[in-house]
Design a protein around this motif. Sequence first.
Motif, PDB file in Angstrom:
ATOM      1  N   GLY A 141      -2.298   9.156  -2.411  1.00 48.39           N
ATOM      2  CA  GLY A 141      -3.499   8.440  -2.805  1.00 48.39           C
ATOM      3  C   GLY A 141      -3.855   8.360  -0.832  1.00 48.39           C
ATOM      4  O   GLY A 141      -4.650   9.845  -0.898  1.00 48.39           O
ATOM      5  N   ALA A 142      -4.198   7.779  -0.631  1.00 50.50           N
ATOM      6  CA  ALA A 142      -4.891   8.376   0.536  1.00 50.50           C
ATOM      7  C   ALA A 142      -4.694   8.482   2.240  1.00 50.50           C
ATOM      8  O   ALA A 142      -4.969   9.704   2.329  1.00 50.50           O
ATOM      9  CB  ALA A 142      -6.163   6.669   1.567  1.00 50.50           C
TER      10      ALA A 142
ATOM     11  N   ALA B  53      -1.257  -0.568  -4.356  1.00 53.53           N
ATOM     12  CA  ALA B  53      -0.447   0.433  -4.793  1.00 53.53           C
ATOM     13  C   ALA B  53      -0.408   0.233  -6.385  1.00 53.53           C
ATOM     14  O   ALA B  53       0.619  -0.647  -6.769  1.00 53.53           O
ATOM     15  CB  ALA B  53       0.669   0.956  -4.342  1.00 53.53           C
ATOM     16  N   THR B  54      -0.427   1.491  -7.272  1.00 54.66           N
ATOM     17  CA  THR B  54      -0.209   1.383  -8.611  1.00 54.66           C
ATOM     18  C   THR B  54      -0.298   3.197  -9.048  1.00 54.66           C
ATOM     19  O   THR B  54       0.133   3.475  -8.324  1.00 54.66           O
ATOM     20  CB  THR B  54      -1.936   0.816  -8.955  1.00 54.66           C
TER      21      THR B  54
ATOM     22  N   PRO C 284       5.270   2.623  -6.549  1.00 53.30           N
ATOM     23  CA  PRO C 284       5.204   1.574  -5.804  1.00 53.30           C
ATOM     24  C   PRO C 284       6.061   1.577  -5.213  1.00 53.30           C
ATOM     25  O   PRO C 284       6.947   1.097  -6.496  1.00 53.30           O
ATOM     26  CB  PRO C 284       4.076   0.734  -6.822  1.00 53.30           C
TER      27      PRO C 284
ATOM     28  N   ASP D 101      -0.179  16.243   0.224  1.00 52.77           N
ATOM     29  CA  ASP D 101      -0.219  16.019  -1.346  1.00 52.77           C
ATOM     30  C   ASP D 101       0.834  16.552  -1.446  1.00 52.77           C
ATOM     31  O   ASP D 101       1.788  18.034  -0.783  1.00 52.77           O
ATOM     32  CB  ASP D 101      -1.108  16.693  -2.300  1.00 52.77           C
TER      33      ASP D 101
ATOM     34  N   THR E 110      -1.376   4.013  -0.148  1.00 51.83           N
ATOM     35  CA  THR E 110      -3.102   3.733  -0.485  1.00 51.83           C
ATOM     36  C   THR E 110      -4.522   3.176  -0.077  1.00 51.83           C
ATOM     37  O   THR E 110      -4.176   1.799   0.606  1.00 51.83           O
ATOM     38  CB  THR E 110      -2.913   3.163  -2.187  1.00 51.83           C
ATOM     39  N   SER E 111      -5.358   3.199   0.201  1.00 52.22           N
ATOM     40  CA  SER E 111      -6.466   2.102   1.097  1.00 52.22           C
ATOM     41  C   SER E 111      -6.774   0.561  -0.438  1.00 52.22           C
ATOM     42  O   SER E 111      -7.123  -0.680   0.310  1.00 52.22           O
ATOM     43  CB  SER E 111      -7.951   2.981   0.965  1.00 52.22           C
TER      44      SER E 111
ATOM     45  N   THR F 119      -1.624  10.830  -8.989  1.00 53.23           N
ATOM     46  CA  THR F 119      -2.347  11.426  -7.693  1.00 53.23           C
ATOM     47  C   THR F 119      -2.514  11.059  -6.642  1.00 53.23           C
ATOM     48  O   THR F 119      -1.445   9.942  -6.383  1.00 53.23           O
ATOM     49  CB  THR F 119      -4.040  11.148  -8.107  1.00 53.23           C
TER      50      THR F 119
ATOM     51  N   ASP G 229       3.155   7.950   0.373  1.00 53.80           N
ATOM     52  CA  ASP G 229       1.698   8.382   0.128  1.00 53.80           C
ATOM     53  C   ASP G 229       1.151   6.558   0.603  1.00 53.80           C
ATOM     54  O   ASP G 229       2.061   5.639   0.194  1.00 53.80           O
ATOM     55  CB  ASP G 229       0.682   8.736  -0.543  1.00 53.80           C
TER      56      ASP G 229
ATOM     57  N   HIS H  69       0.337  -1.415   0.312  1.00 58.31           N
ATOM     58  CA  HIS H  69       0.254   0.280  -0.628  1.00 58.31           C
ATOM     59  C   HIS H  69       0.472   1.368   0.015  1.00 58.31           C
ATOM     60  O   HIS H  69      -0.128   2.146  -0.150  1.00 58.31           O
ATOM     61  CB  HIS H  69      -1.308  -0.443   1.332  1.00 58.31           C
TER      62      HIS H  69
ATOM     63  N   ARG I 152       4.120   4.266  -1.534  1.00 55.26           N
ATOM     64  CA  ARG I 152       4.607   4.594  -2.909  1.00 55.26           C
ATOM     65  C   ARG I 152       5.107   5.607  -2.695  1.00 55.26           C
ATOM     66  O   ARG I 152       5.276   6.519  -1.534  1.00 55.26           O
ATOM     67  CB  ARG I 152       3.551   4.612  -3.603  1.00 55.26           C
TER      68      ARG I 152
END
Length: 191
Positions: free
Chosen positions: A161-162, A154-155, A115, A101, A150-151, A159, A148, A83, A85
């Motif tokens: 992530g969460a 991760a890709t 990632p 951000d 991600t929820s 933008t 960051d 999750h 990156r």
Amino acid sequence: MTAIDTGRGTTHWQVQRWDAEQTEWVQRRSGLLTPQAADFHGLGVEPYGTSEILGNLVTNAGWTRLMNLLTNQGSTQPLDATHVRVGVGNGSTAEAYTDTDLAAASGSANRWFQPVGGAGVLGTRTLTFTATFGPSDANFAWNEFGIDATSGTATAGNTVGALLFNRKAGIAQGTKANTQTWSATAVLTFS
């Protein structure tokens, strides 16, 4: 004199760079279209350049995530290799606790989140993540870093992530060319 206990988190960032010739050689030798930093090292290809930056700011959201994980609050997603990156951008605005951000303008020409490769490495009071940016990724001036979470899985993308966990601005790493491979390693230390 009264002792004051403090806690802090900082990051030791390292950027390793491989040029077009090194990238092409590793691609041919390994058969991989986008070799990772570990593939270069495994084949004995040393980077043509390495730089190190010390420091970062753990965001308010980052500290909240840590505290939630420590106290088992809710369904907080852990900071794991599935999750997390590493993001780079060409923004130059100084970091702040309220950051959510990177400062770079939107779009792939200004920012990129990659990632992390493999599992994050957990050590005593440290956590290490490495992301490799291949020839088609993050080809702009690297002026800021961030991690960051991600929820979902991760890709790569442009933008956040969460959650933006931390950020470091003013890094001035130069401009990555579309023929090069760069890796960014973040060693988070908590004391």
